[in-house]
Design an enzyme around this catalytic site. Structure first.
Site, PDB file in Angstrom:
ATOM      1  N   GLU A 123       6.008  15.515   3.153  1.00  0.00           N
ATOM      2  CA  GLU A 123       4.962  15.199   2.166  1.00  0.00           C
ATOM      3  C   GLU A 123       3.632  15.271   2.914  1.00  0.00           C
ATOM      4  OE1 GLU A 123       4.634  11.066   0.912  1.00  0.00           O
ATOM      5  OE2 GLU A 123       4.022  11.700  -1.082  1.00  0.00           O
TER       6      GLU A 123
ATOM      7  N   GLU B  61      -4.146  -2.346   3.244  1.00  0.00           N
ATOM      8  CA  GLU B  61      -5.266  -2.834   4.051  1.00  0.00           C
ATOM      9  C   GLU B  61      -6.388  -1.799   4.155  1.00  0.00           C
ATOM     10  OE1 GLU B  61      -2.289  -1.894   4.875  1.00  0.00           O
ATOM     11  OE2 GLU B  61      -2.019  -1.464   7.014  1.00  0.00           O
ATOM     12  N   ARG B  62      -6.133  -0.564   3.644  1.00  0.00           N
ATOM     13  CA  ARG B  62      -7.159   0.481   3.727  1.00  0.00           C
ATOM     14  C   ARG B  62      -8.257   0.300   2.686  1.00  0.00           C
ATOM     15  NH1 ARG B  62      -5.273   1.609   8.146  1.00  0.00           N
ATOM     16  NH2 ARG B  62      -3.208   2.496   8.311  1.00  0.00           N
TER      17      ARG B  62
ATOM     18  N   PHE C 189      -2.317   2.666  -0.560  1.00  0.00           N
ATOM     19  CA  PHE C 189      -3.773   2.817  -0.649  1.00  0.00           C
ATOM     20  C   PHE C 189      -4.202   3.732  -1.791  1.00  0.00           C
ATOM     21  CE2 PHE C 189      -2.838   6.794   1.547  1.00  0.00           C
ATOM     22  CZ  PHE C 189      -3.765   7.647   0.982  1.00  0.00           C
TER      23      PHE C 189
ATOM     24  N   SER D 252       5.175   4.864   1.334  1.00  0.00           N
ATOM     25  CA  SER D 252       5.893   6.012   1.903  1.00  0.00           C
ATOM     26  C   SER D 252       7.390   5.702   2.029  1.00  0.00           C
ATOM     27  CB  SER D 252       5.303   6.345   3.272  1.00  0.00           C
ATOM     28  OG  SER D 252       5.405   5.215   4.107  1.00  0.00           O
TER      29      SER D 252
ATOM     30  N   CYS E 111       1.154  10.519  -5.489  1.00  0.00           N
ATOM     31  CA  CYS E 111       2.607  10.702  -5.378  1.00  0.00           C
ATOM     32  C   CYS E 111       3.113  11.668  -6.441  1.00  0.00           C
ATOM     33  CB  CYS E 111       3.324   9.369  -5.487  1.00  0.00           C
ATOM     34  SG  CYS E 111       3.222   8.673  -7.124  1.00  0.00           S
TER      35      CYS E 111
ATOM     36  N   LYS F  29       0.315  -8.072  -1.720  1.00  0.00           N
ATOM     37  CA  LYS F  29      -0.113  -7.633  -0.386  1.00  0.00           C
ATOM     38  C   LYS F  29      -0.518  -6.178  -0.577  1.00  0.00           C
ATOM     39  CE  LYS F  29       0.457  -5.542   2.862  1.00  0.00           C
ATOM     40  NZ  LYS F  29      -0.491  -4.430   3.147  1.00  0.00           N
TER      41      LYS F  29
HETATM   42  P1  NAD Z   1       2.475   3.170   3.436  1.00  0.00           P
HETATM   43  O1  NAD Z   1       3.948   3.210   3.345  1.00  0.00           O
HETATM   44  O2  NAD Z   1       1.823   3.489   4.727  1.00  0.00           O
HETATM   45  O3  NAD Z   1       1.939   1.701   3.036  1.00  0.00           O
HETATM   46  C1  NAD Z   1       2.341   1.070   1.855  1.00  0.00           C
HETATM   47  C2  NAD Z   1       2.302  -0.441   2.062  1.00  0.00           C
HETATM   48  O4  NAD Z   1       3.225  -0.793   3.091  1.00  0.00           O
HETATM   49  C3  NAD Z   1       0.943  -0.965   2.499  1.00  0.00           C
HETATM   50  O5  NAD Z   1       0.682  -2.170   1.829  1.00  0.00           O
HETATM   51  C4  NAD Z   1       1.105  -1.161   3.986  1.00  0.00           C
HETATM   52  O6  NAD Z   1       0.309  -2.211   4.489  1.00  0.00           O
HETATM   53  C5  NAD Z   1       2.568  -1.504   4.126  1.00  0.00           C
HETATM   54  N1  NAD Z   1       3.124  -1.071   5.409  1.00  0.00           N
HETATM   55  C6  NAD Z   1       2.746   0.003   6.151  1.00  0.00           C
HETATM   56  N2  NAD Z   1       3.486   0.093   7.267  1.00  0.00           N
HETATM   57  C7  NAD Z   1       4.353  -0.928   7.246  1.00  0.00           C
HETATM   58  C8  NAD Z   1       5.397  -1.357   8.120  1.00  0.00           C
HETATM   59  N3  NAD Z   1       5.683  -0.701   9.252  1.00  0.00           N
HETATM   60  N4  NAD Z   1       6.119  -2.440   7.782  1.00  0.00           N
HETATM   61  C9  NAD Z   1       5.862  -3.101   6.645  1.00  0.00           C
HETATM   62  N5  NAD Z   1       4.871  -2.749   5.764  1.00  0.00           N
HETATM   63  C10 NAD Z   1       4.132  -1.671   6.062  1.00  0.00           C
HETATM   64  O7  NAD Z   1       1.923   4.113   2.263  1.00  0.00           O
HETATM   65  P2  NAD Z   1       0.427   4.545   1.966  1.00  0.00           P
HETATM   66  O8  NAD Z   1      -0.015   5.516   2.999  1.00  0.00           O
HETATM   67  O9  NAD Z   1      -0.427   3.369   1.692  1.00  0.00           O
HETATM   68  O10 NAD Z   1       0.611   5.299   0.552  1.00  0.00           O
HETATM   69  C11 NAD Z   1       0.973   6.642   0.449  1.00  0.00           C
HETATM   70  C12 NAD Z   1       2.443   6.803   0.167  1.00  0.00           C
HETATM   71  O11 NAD Z   1       2.800   6.093  -1.020  1.00  0.00           O
HETATM   72  C13 NAD Z   1       2.835   8.251  -0.109  1.00  0.00           C
HETATM   73  O12 NAD Z   1       4.062   8.515   0.538  1.00  0.00           O
HETATM   74  C14 NAD Z   1       2.999   8.309  -1.619  1.00  0.00           C
HETATM   75  O13 NAD Z   1       3.855   9.319  -2.080  1.00  0.00           O
HETATM   76  C15 NAD Z   1       3.553   6.951  -1.886  1.00  0.00           C
HETATM   77  N6  NAD Z   1       3.379   6.569  -3.282  1.00  0.00           N
HETATM   78  C16 NAD Z   1       4.500   6.536  -4.073  1.00  0.00           C
HETATM   79  C17 NAD Z   1       4.370   6.197  -5.407  1.00  0.00           C
HETATM   80  C18 NAD Z   1       5.596   6.137  -6.293  1.00  0.00           C
HETATM   81  O14 NAD Z   1       5.530   5.506  -7.350  1.00  0.00           O
HETATM   82  N7  NAD Z   1       6.706   6.727  -5.896  1.00  0.00           N
HETATM   83  C19 NAD Z   1       3.120   5.910  -5.946  1.00  0.00           C
HETATM   84  C20 NAD Z   1       2.008   5.948  -5.097  1.00  0.00           C
HETATM   85  C21 NAD Z   1       2.149   6.275  -3.758  1.00  0.00           C
END
Ligand code: NAD
Length: 499
Positions: free
Chosen positions: A384, A176-177, A149, A226, A281, A173
């Site tokens: 984090e 969804e937020r 998100f 994450s 991140c 994909k």
């Molecule tokens: P998230 O892991 O909750 O969601 C990321 C994606 O995964 C979304 O599209 C979500 O719909 C999907 N998802 C969520 N739960 C799932 C599940 N159980 N099974 C399958 N798919 C699922 O992350 P977020 O809260 O949207 O984003 C924040 C996180 O992203 C932080 O940890 C941040 O550090 C990380 N991030 C990393 C980078 C990088 O390049 N390393 C860049 C940006 C953000």
């Protein structure tokens, strides 16, 4: 109330699963729209359209695909204000920050205009008698991206622009937020000249993600989010025979040496720690001053700057410093971690737990917090936080400070502030982290370099954007050719060089 659609085969398509998610206005806490949650059938339909569209897109010469990218850049610039407003209204970040989100994505699209050069293969003339050898890069077919998100414009563009420039069809994909901007980007890509089915957006949660991971028609998956989900997607995608790269969470340290310019270091910490409410991140979430004197002087400078931060809804103006968190759950999680920091003995030197904004009492705002004397066994150090909370871990020497960053499980970014070239060079060489800033707090590499962390911040062996993206989204084929030229060697049964 508005219900968003998927974007499939060049058209807005209503969700058919019967499941919908809430899109909040994070400044008020109200639900402002609904997002459809795709099921496996809807994912399968998108894959079908992508498979049909992809071969002729891949067969098109790369310069023509690059021209589509060029036009897409122009359209992004044309619609910058509209995109930024849509982004801020769902994510909550300030408008200048939303424009930065779009701009850093746009720069990767610009890099992809170089596809004809980046996709050139290698050629060896006369590799043996009458033998020539050449390698070419070919697209993978249909590929998918699953994005977080916190950068709803930039990260989708980091994924789909190189994939498309390489001749793949892409299924996104997004989170969804805040799903509206990804739809707008896909519409612009069609307006820019990409054939229908080449870039599609399927909204959803785990159900849609699992359908992507299990689908035989999808050759590769790029993920950002994450770490627990990154690990799951890496393992599941690989088990289904896909090429996978996953980028995860972070806990970025900034080491402040006694010789650093402390005013500059304090400004850097405030900008990188609290910008976008800490939901980056590459946010610095741990300051490591070296020496008690450095720590005292740094904290003294930080406190008034942090207390002076202006927080509000993006509609309140461009001079705001940051907005709300993404959801009420995210707010509760951050407040819970703050309580754990107090309980576990850290000094809360900036305490905004009573923060409230008149007229926005139900919004997901969290005031800025600063902890001092944090230790490595505390949850606020290990986790984090992804909120406006900075921790200070005091180190007595450079080696001790280096060790904190080295020993942390995450390895996305790190920074050192010093005037000493020897120390900076030693630090860059020894640290086990992917992106390093020297007197730069958020060292996000530009589009023509690659972006990626180490340790639990990335899974897979290639980085995002830059030349690595062109490697990830293509596979190499090597041709050895000999044309009949009167050479008669007879049958050779031994394995030997052809020189
Ligand atoms: P998230 O892991 O909750 O969601 C990321 C994606 O995964 C979304 O599209 C979500 O719909 C999907 N998802 C969520 N739960 C799932 C599940 N159980 N099974 C399958 N798919 C699922 O992350 P977020 O809260 O949207 O984003 C924040 C996180 O992203 C932080 O940890 C941040 O550090 C990380 N991030 C990393 C980078 C990088 O390049 N390393 C860049 C940006 C953000």
């Amino acid at each position: 109330m508005q219900t968003l659609t998927h974007f499939i085969n060049g058209k807005q398509v209503e969700g058919r699963s019967g499941r919908f998610g809430d899109i909040f206005n994070p400044a008020t806490g109200d639900v402002q729209a609904k997002v459809p949650m795709a099921n496996a059938e809807e994912v399968d339909a998108a894959v079908g359209f992508a498979k049909r569209a992809q071969p002729s897109w891949a067969a098109m010469n790369p310069q023509r695909r690059a021209r589509v990218m060029m036009e897409f850049v122009r359209l992004l610039q044309r619609d910058m204000d509209k995109l930024a407003t849509a982004l801020s209204s769902e994510h909550g970040k300030t408008l200048p920050d939303a424009k930065g989100d779009i701009q850093r994505g746009l720069e990767v699209v610009e890099f992809c205009i170089g596809a004809p050069q980046l996709l050139k293969g290698d050629y060896t003339d006369s590799a043996g008698p009458g033998i020539d050898m050449y390698s070419m890069r070919q697209s993978l077919g249909v590929v998918a991206g699953i994005t977080p998100f916190n950068f709803p414009a930039m990260i989708p563009m980091w994924k789909f622009a190189p994939a498309l420039a390489c001749g793949n069809a892409f299924i996104l994909k997004p989170s969804e937020r805040d799903p509206s901007v990804p739809n707008m980007l896909a519409e612009l890509m069609v307006e820019a000249g990409a054939p229908e089915g080449i870039l599609q957006v399927v909204h959803g949660d785990k159900e849609a993600v699992d359908a992507i991971l299990q689908h035989d028609g999808i050759a590769a998956v790029g993920f950002v989010g994450s770490t627990p989900i990154a690990e799951y997607i890496y393992a599941t995608g690989c088990a289904h025979g896909k090429r996978v790269q996953c980028f995860g969470g972070a806990k970025n340290h900034m080491i402040v040496m006694p010789d650093a310019d402390l005013d500059q270091a304090a400004d850097a910490l405030v900008g990188s720690g609290y910008g976008a409410a800490g939901e980056r991140c590459m946010a610095v979430s741990v300051a490591v001053p070296v020496g008690e004197g450095t720590a005292d002087a740094l904290v003294e400078r930080l406190v008034p700057k942090i207390e002076g931060l202006r927080i509000g809804p993006y509609t309140a103006g461009d001079e705001l410093d940051y907005g709300p968190l993404i959801t009420g759950d995210a707010k509760q999680r951050v407040l819970g971690l703050i309580e754990s920091g107090i309980k576990q003995g850290a000094d809360l030197v900036v305490d905004s737990r009573n923060f409230s904004l008149q007229g926005y009492e139900n919004g997901f705002f969290v005031g800025p917090h600063l902890f001092d004397r944090v230790t490595t066994d505390m949850d606020i150090y290990k986790t984090e936080i992804f909120g406006p909370v900075l921790s200070t871990v005091r180190a007595s020497s450079y080696e001790e400070a280096l060790g904190y960053a080295q020993d942390h499980e995450y390895g996305n970014g790190v920074a050192i502030f010093t005037r000493d070239g020897d120390t900076a060079r030693d630090f860059a060489n020894r640290i086990n982290i992917g992106m390093i800033g020297i007197n730069v707090p958020i060292p996000v590499p530009l589009a023509y370099h690659t972006f990626g962390g180490w340790k639990k911040s990335a899974f897979g062996d290639l980085n995002q954007h830059g030349p690595d993206a062109f490697r990830f989204y293509t596979r190499t084929k090597t041709v050895t050719s000999r044309w009949p030229s009167g050479i008669k060697e007879g049958a050779i049964l031994n394995f030997q060089s052809m020189e």
